[in-house]
Write an enzyme that holds these catalytic residues in place. Structure first.
Site, PDB file in Angstrom:
ATOM      1  N   PRO A  78       0.948  -1.235  -0.252  1.00 42.49           N
ATOM      2  CA  PRO A  78      -0.148  -0.249  -0.330  1.00 42.49           C
ATOM      3  C   PRO A  78       0.862   1.322   0.137  1.00 42.49           C
ATOM      4  O   PRO A  78       2.171   0.926   0.795  1.00 42.49           O
ATOM      5  CB  PRO A  78      -0.652  -0.108   1.023  1.00 42.49           C
ATOM      6  CG  PRO A  78      -1.200  -1.508   1.358  1.00 42.49           C
ATOM      7  CD  PRO A  78       0.140  -2.250   1.367  1.00 42.49           C
ATOM      8  N   CYS A  79       0.236   2.187  -0.854  1.00 42.90           N
ATOM      9  CA  CYS A  79       1.278   3.041  -1.109  1.00 42.90           C
ATOM     10  C   CYS A  79       0.971   4.569  -0.180  1.00 42.90           C
ATOM     11  O   CYS A  79       1.293   5.871  -0.100  1.00 42.90           O
ATOM     12  CB  CYS A  79       1.376   3.921  -2.448  1.00 42.90           C
ATOM     13  SG  CYS A  79      -0.421   3.801  -3.101  1.00 42.90           S
ATOM     14  N   GLN A  80      -0.279   4.289   0.188  1.00 44.16           N
ATOM     15  CA  GLN A  80      -1.447   5.925   0.889  1.00 44.16           C
ATOM     16  C   GLN A  80      -0.247   6.265   2.023  1.00 44.16           C
ATOM     17  O   GLN A  80       0.328   6.821   2.585  1.00 44.16           O
ATOM     18  CB  GLN A  80      -2.207   5.074   1.501  1.00 44.16           C
ATOM     19  CG  GLN A  80      -3.818   5.271   0.626  1.00 44.16           C
ATOM     20  CD  GLN A  80      -3.470   3.465   0.517  1.00 44.16           C
ATOM     21  OE1 GLN A  80      -2.351   2.579   0.220  1.00 44.16           O
ATOM     22  NE2 GLN A  80      -4.750   3.024  -0.272  1.00 44.16           N
TER      23      GLN A  80
END
Length: 379
Positions: A79-81
């Site tokens: 996940p890049c968040q």
């Protein structure tokens, strides 16, 4: 070549890896809507998708022991968040940070190699120390963090290890457009190859370029003729004018292929007709910082949208200067998904999935590069 795909989303990277010759023995994704999209297409026996063992699964619950030593590659996009420009940028302090799970997969599955991707911001000044830790830990995944050990302390301990590394690891920032995707999307790629193969994963080189697109548009005019349009004399952007002036001094075309434009990507679709997710979505408008994607360049990076409908990056600027949102079918083409790959959820939810997706063109290019490096090590 057996592989495992983590954080699979709606399947962009997974499809690229499948096209590159990998057969997924495991696919994990926690988002229920993305899982539903992948399963919907698997059950419809889409090419390169029919074999997908997609399941809704938290990567923290995976038991890697049955696959230990059985995989050519583990791939995925954590996940890049936690690292994105638009988020709170809490990095490893964010509960959504799954890089430790990516490392655990390598430690426990012991594949021949791996491919992970993430946002460009991971390589920026704020998170560079964390990227350095990721690389160091992937080089020696068996040296796990101790209970209560912070990232910086673990990084220091990893740096003190003198025994040979377990994996050769390289990373690079790439633009998906440089590898055939009709989308300007900058990502960090992390490649790894087991030390026993005695090969460095290296850095893959671009196959497509902006200069070649400008050559085809403003030196030969071939681009316009291919689309049945009158050749245009000059580009609108000053930076492109300077590049064209330089190109006119060359005796031959730039090597490689031209960037793929929005116009190239959506050719043959016509106006939205309601079939196969090619449905008009009302409400597009220009506002500061959100002006849409011109037809004759690769699209701006599709955005997932934090609160439902994504922003102006998810619309195109038509020849008459008006704007409209990309249909799901058009956006899927920008991500490299075939026209029979359908999205059963709403436009906003499906655009969220497409905004999070790795372009399949980039996934295939990276998968083929890694496959070639691993093959060189085995020979």
């Amino acid at each position: 070549m057996r592989s495992a795909e983590l954080f699979a989303g709606c399947g962009g990277l997974a499809l690229g890896m499948s096209r590159a010759g990998f057969e997924h023995a495991l696919m994990a994704e926690y988002d229920a809507d993305a899982v539903a999209t992948a399963i919907h297409n698997r059950d419809r026996a889409i090419d390169h998708v029919a074999h997908w063992p997609m399941t809704r699964l938290d990567v923290r619950d995976i038991d890697w022991e049955p696959l230990r030593g059985q995989l050519a590659v583990v791939s995925g996009g954590p996940p890049c968040q936690p690292f994105g420009i638009g988020g709170k940028k809490r990095g490893p302090e964010d509960s959504r940070d799954m890089w430790p799970e990516a490392v655990r997969a390598i430690r426990e599955a012991a594949p021949d190699g791996f491919l992970f991707e993430n946002v460009r911001n991971l390589a920026g000044p704020r998170f560079q120390p964390y990227l350095d830790w990721i690389i160091a830990h992937l080089e020696r995944p068996s040296a796990a963090r101790l209970v209560g050990e912070g990232v910086s302390d673990h990084a220091r301990r990893l740096g003190e290890i003198r025994r040979p590394r377990e994996y050769a690891v390289s990373w690079q920032v790439v633009n998906a457009a440089d590898h055939g995707a009709p989308q300007i999307r900058h990502r960090v790629l992390v490649f790894g190859a087991a030390a026993r193969l005695d090969v460095e994963p290296g850095r893959m080189a671009p196959t497509h370029s902006h200069d070649r697109l400008l050559w085809d548009q403003y030196i030969t005019g071939e681009y316009w003729r291919r689309h049945g349009l009158e050749p245009r004399a000059r580009p609108a952007a000053d930076r492109d004018l300077r590049r064209v002036a330089h190109l006119r001094t060359l005796k031959a075309a730039p090597t490689g292929e031209a960037w793929v434009t929005v116009r190239d990507a959506i050719v043959g679709l016509g106006e939205p007709d309601g079939a196969r997710n090619h449905v008009f979505q009302p409400g597009a408008r220009v506002y500061p910082g959100h002006t849409g994607s011109p037809l004759d360049r690769p699209a701006k990076a599709l955005k997932a949208g934090d609160h439902g409908v994504p922003g102006g990056e998810n619309m195109m600027v038509l020849d008459d200067g008006s704007v409209r949102y990309f249909t799901l079918r058009e956006a899927a083409r920008l991500v490299g998904l075939p026209d029979d790959y359908l999205f059963p959820r709403s436009w906003s939810e499906s655009m969220r999935q497409l905004g999070n997706a790795v372009p399949a063109q980039l996934g295939e290019a990276a998968g083929r590069w890694l496959s070639g490096r691993l093959a060189a090590g085995r020979s």
